[in-house]
Design an enzyme around this catalytic site. Structure first.
Site, PDB file in Angstrom:
ATOM      1  N   GLU A  43       0.821  -1.206   0.000  1.00  0.00           N
ATOM      2  CA  GLU A  43       0.000   0.000   0.000  1.00  0.00           C
ATOM      3  C   GLU A  43       0.862   1.267   0.000  1.00  0.00           C
ATOM      4  OE1 GLU A  43      -3.043   0.387  -0.592  1.00  0.00           O
ATOM      5  OE2 GLU A  43      -3.700  -1.697  -0.493  1.00  0.00           O
ATOM      6  N   GLY A  87      10.123   6.881  -6.767  1.00  0.00           N
ATOM      7  CA  GLY A  87       9.577   8.222  -6.584  1.00  0.00           C
ATOM      8  C   GLY A  87       8.945   8.462  -5.226  1.00  0.00           C
ATOM      9  N   TYR A 126      -6.241   6.516   4.425  1.00  0.00           N
ATOM     10  CA  TYR A 126      -6.439   5.466   3.427  1.00  0.00           C
ATOM     11  C   TYR A 126      -5.634   4.212   3.764  1.00  0.00           C
ATOM     12  CZ  TYR A 126      -5.759   2.484  -0.500  1.00  0.00           C
ATOM     13  OH  TYR A 126      -5.682   1.352  -1.269  1.00  0.00           O
ATOM     14  N   ASP A 144      -9.637   4.215  -2.761  1.00  0.00           N
ATOM     15  CA  ASP A 144      -8.536   4.729  -3.570  1.00  0.00           C
ATOM     16  C   ASP A 144      -9.121   5.315  -4.851  1.00  0.00           C
ATOM     17  OD1 ASP A 144      -9.257   2.544  -5.129  1.00  0.00           O
ATOM     18  OD2 ASP A 144      -7.244   1.683  -5.205  1.00  0.00           O
TER      19      ASP A 144
END
Length: 359
Positions: A43, A87, A126, A144
């Site tokens: 996640e 990233g 989340y 999401d």
């Protein structure tokens, strides 16, 4: 159980995606337990990143650090090196902080409740919901981007995002069953990823098409409604690739806080997301025969960065420089973000070529 929920779970049993961090319904029935560590790791990696991009990173991480205790024992530099190219590097730093906190304060075990999960570094609303639902079968709404799209179409929600988020979450919570909530959350994600896609959704094979208001009354592609995007600003700067007589490149570490914190870089000017840096040779970190090596562009979430690249060769490996020297063929092992790989490749086109092939 509501018809939409039941139909979607039936569909998921037969059509779920095979993902390296996922336990399938059949495996769960056979007694295989979900590993909260793998759910958490996936996640965090999946934030702002595609599934296909995440898979090799996830596999490499769990091979190197199969448990959260193994990850906690690793150095931050090792974690950043393994993360390089994925990233959003604050995720990697928080990953290490979270592993440390889990081992120091929780004996290496994940809390099963939302509040306990949210108390950990890098775990927000989340991610806490996803772990609680998928790893611990808590009946909480997991929303999401894929789920936002599915819900907004099911109920033809015409309020633009992000204002619609609260209604979408409430609708998702109302659909989430007490039985198999983790599978339901993953089913919604899979539906959005494979059928209820942003463009050309495959509505004719959708398991919940009978209950979809957007399909019955208009065009599903009109949803979700999004507010107009702000124009992405452009920032300028310069980067300097110093190459020694021994074919080494000078690297340095960025500060721990802020954009690309703790990552490796070649010397650059003082650009940020909010201001330009100098763009000419006069701003070089030290005197040398610098020559222009082109320009690169890199897109960050909130701005576009354009760097003028300069290079200089036969630099003495001076001891008083800020940083360290790395052989060109070993650059791939450094914690270099993609933007820095672009810079180095502009100055040294073969720097990241696979060894053993002509470059």
């Amino acid at each position: 159980m509501q018809p939409i929920t039941a139909n979607l779970l039936d569909w998921y049993d037969s059509h779920h995606r095979i993902l390296p961090w996922r336990i399938s319904p059949r495996e769960q029935k056979a007694g295989k337990a979900v590993d909260p560590y793998r759910i958490w790791l996936s996640e965090i990696m999946l934030q702002q990143t595609t599934v296909e991009a995440v898979k090799p990173y996830f596999n490499a991480f769990v091979e190197k650090w199969p448990t959260v205790k193994d990850l906690a024992a690793a150095s931050q530099d090792a974690v950043l090196r393994a993360w390089a190219g994925l990233g959003y590097y604050s995720r990697a730093r928080n990953l290490k902080k979270c592993a440390d906190a889990l081992c120091a304060d929780h004996g290496g075990a994940f809390p099963s409740d939302i509040n306990g999960l949210k108390s950990l570094p890098g775990i927000g609303d989340y991610t806490a919901a996803a772990i609680a639902s998928i790893a611990f079968n808590r009946p909480v709404a997991v929303v999401d981007g894929n789920v936002e799209r599915v819900i907004s179409r099911l109920y033809a929600i015409d309020t633009p995002l992000p204002a619609a988020k609260s209604e979408i979450r409430a609708r998702m919570q109302a659909l989430t069953p007490d039985e198999r909530p983790g599978d339901f959350a993953q089913a919604m994600m899979d539906l959005g990823a494979t059928i209820c896609t942003p463009k050309r959704p495959a509505c004719f094979v959708c398991p919940v098409k009978e209950g979809c208001e957007a399909l019955q009354t208009s065009d599903p592609e009109l949803y979700p409604v999004k507010a107009a995007k702000k124009e992405r600003p452009i920032r300028l700067g310069a980067a300097f690739v110093a190459i020694s007589a021994d074919n080494e490149v000078l690297l340095r570490s960025r500060t721990e806080t802020g954009l690309l914190g703790g990552m490796a870089e070649v010397p650059t000017t003082a650009w940020t997301a909010r201001q330009d840096g100098a763009t000419d040779i006069a701003s070089a970190p030290f005197a040398a025969d610098w020559i222009a090596a082109g320009n690169i562009t890199h897109i960050f979430t909130h701005f576009e960065l354009r760097l003028a690249v300069f290079k200089a060769g036969n630099i003495p490996a001076m001891q008083n420089l800020d940083g360290w020297w790395v052989k060109i063929e070993k650059l791939s092992a450094e914690a270099l973000p993609t933007v820095m790989k672009k810079v180095i490749a502009a100055a040294i086109p073969h720097a990241f070529a696979k060894r053993g092939k002509d470059v």
